[in-house]
Design a protein around this motif. Structure first.
Motif, PDB file in Angstrom:
ATOM      1  N   PRO A  98       0.829  -1.209   0.000  1.00  7.18           N
ATOM      2  CA  PRO A  98       0.000   0.000   0.000  1.00  7.18           C
ATOM      3  C   PRO A  98       0.864   1.260   0.000  1.00  7.18           C
ATOM      4  O   PRO A  98       1.957   1.287   0.575  1.00  7.18           O
ATOM      5  N   ALA A  99       0.355   2.291  -0.648  1.00 10.28           N
ATOM      6  CA  ALA A  99       1.096   3.553  -0.743  1.00 10.28           C
ATOM      7  C   ALA A  99       1.437   4.090   0.643  1.00 10.28           C
ATOM      8  O   ALA A  99       2.517   4.651   0.849  1.00 10.28           O
ATOM      9  N   GLU A 100       0.520   3.918   1.602  1.00  9.47           N
ATOM     10  CA  GLU A 100       0.765   4.429   2.960  1.00  9.47           C
ATOM     11  C   GLU A 100       1.991   3.766   3.584  1.00  9.47           C
ATOM     12  O   GLU A 100       2.769   4.418   4.278  1.00  9.47           O
ATOM     13  N   LEU A 101       2.176   2.464   3.319  1.00 12.14           N
ATOM     14  CA  LEU A 101       3.335   1.760   3.861  1.00 12.14           C
ATOM     15  C   LEU A 101       4.612   2.279   3.220  1.00 12.14           C
ATOM     16  O   LEU A 101       5.597   2.553   3.912  1.00 12.14           O
ATOM     17  N   ARG A 102       4.607   2.448   1.899  1.00 13.22           N
ATOM     18  CA  ARG A 102       5.795   2.969   1.211  1.00 13.22           C
ATOM     19  C   ARG A 102       6.136   4.369   1.705  1.00 13.22           C
ATOM     20  O   ARG A 102       7.294   4.653   2.026  1.00 13.22           O
ATOM     21  N   LEU A 149      12.754  -1.120   0.625  1.00 13.39           N
ATOM     22  CA  LEU A 149      12.801   0.220   1.209  1.00 13.39           C
ATOM     23  C   LEU A 149      13.751   1.118   0.428  1.00 13.39           C
ATOM     24  O   LEU A 149      13.457   2.286   0.186  1.00 13.39           O
ATOM     25  N   ARG A 150      14.872   0.566  -0.026  1.00 10.00           N
ATOM     26  CA  ARG A 150      15.829   1.327  -0.831  1.00 10.00           C
ATOM     27  C   ARG A 150      15.165   1.809  -2.121  1.00 10.00           C
ATOM     28  O   ARG A 150      15.266   2.985  -2.488  1.00 10.00           O
ATOM     29  N   VAL A 151      14.449   0.905  -2.792  1.00 14.62           N
ATOM     30  CA  VAL A 151      13.774   1.258  -4.041  1.00 14.62           C
ATOM     31  C   VAL A 151      12.721   2.336  -3.792  1.00 14.62           C
ATOM     32  O   VAL A 151      12.604   3.293  -4.569  1.00 14.62           O
ATOM     33  N   TRP A 152      11.973   2.219  -2.708  1.00 15.51           N
ATOM     34  CA  TRP A 152      10.949   3.227  -2.383  1.00 15.51           C
ATOM     35  C   TRP A 152      11.591   4.583  -2.150  1.00 15.51           C
ATOM     36  O   TRP A 152      11.074   5.597  -2.608  1.00 15.51           O
ATOM     37  N   CYS A 153      12.711   4.596  -1.420  1.00 14.61           N
ATOM     38  CA  CYS A 153      13.398   5.863  -1.131  1.00 14.61           C
ATOM     39  C   CYS A 153      13.944   6.489  -2.411  1.00 14.61           C
ATOM     40  O   CYS A 153      13.833   7.704  -2.606  1.00 14.61           O
ATOM     41  N   GLN A 154      14.511   5.674  -3.282  1.00 13.02           N
ATOM     42  CA  GLN A 154      15.032   6.195  -4.541  1.00 13.02           C
ATOM     43  C   GLN A 154      13.908   6.770  -5.399  1.00 13.02           C
ATOM     44  O   GLN A 154      14.060   7.835  -5.999  1.00 13.02           O
ATOM     45  N   GLN A 155      12.759   6.073  -5.452  1.00 13.82           N
ATOM     46  CA  GLN A 155      11.639   6.569  -6.247  1.00 13.82           C
ATOM     47  C   GLN A 155      11.109   7.880  -5.675  1.00 13.82           C
ATOM     48  O   GLN A 155      10.767   8.797  -6.409  1.00 13.82           O
TER      49      GLN A 155
END
Length: 91
Positions: free
Chosen positions: A11-15, A50-56
């Protein structure tokens, strides 16, 4: 919509929460990697996710090169439209 055999998207909220936690707690760790490694298990995801989410999130904010989420979504939409176009007719 997920493909058979793939895992559903988080879910977007988790990211968004993961990205926020990573930013807020970065100073408590020796590196970004160490921060993600400590935070990810609390979110139930891998440090790599988490790394991918932070980079995006950095791309979306204009702080990193590459396609934003909106650009990726538009490309997917255009590809879907192309697939739905009628094929060439034979004479």
């Amino acid at each position: 919509m997920t493909r058979e055999g793939s895992t559903p998207a988080c879910p977007a909220e988790l990211r968004e929460g993961g990205v926020r936690l990573s930013r807020e707690n970065r100073g408590d760790h020796a590196s970004d990697r160490a921060a993600r490694k400590a935070i990810a298990p609390k979110l139930g995801c891998s440090p790599d996710s988490l790394r991918v989410w932070c980079q995006q999130a950095e791309r979306d904010a204009g702080r990193r090169g590459g396609l934003t989420r909106a650009e990726k979504d538009r490309i997917k939409e255009l590809e879907r439209e192309v697939r739905e176009l009628p094929g060439p007719t034979k004479p």
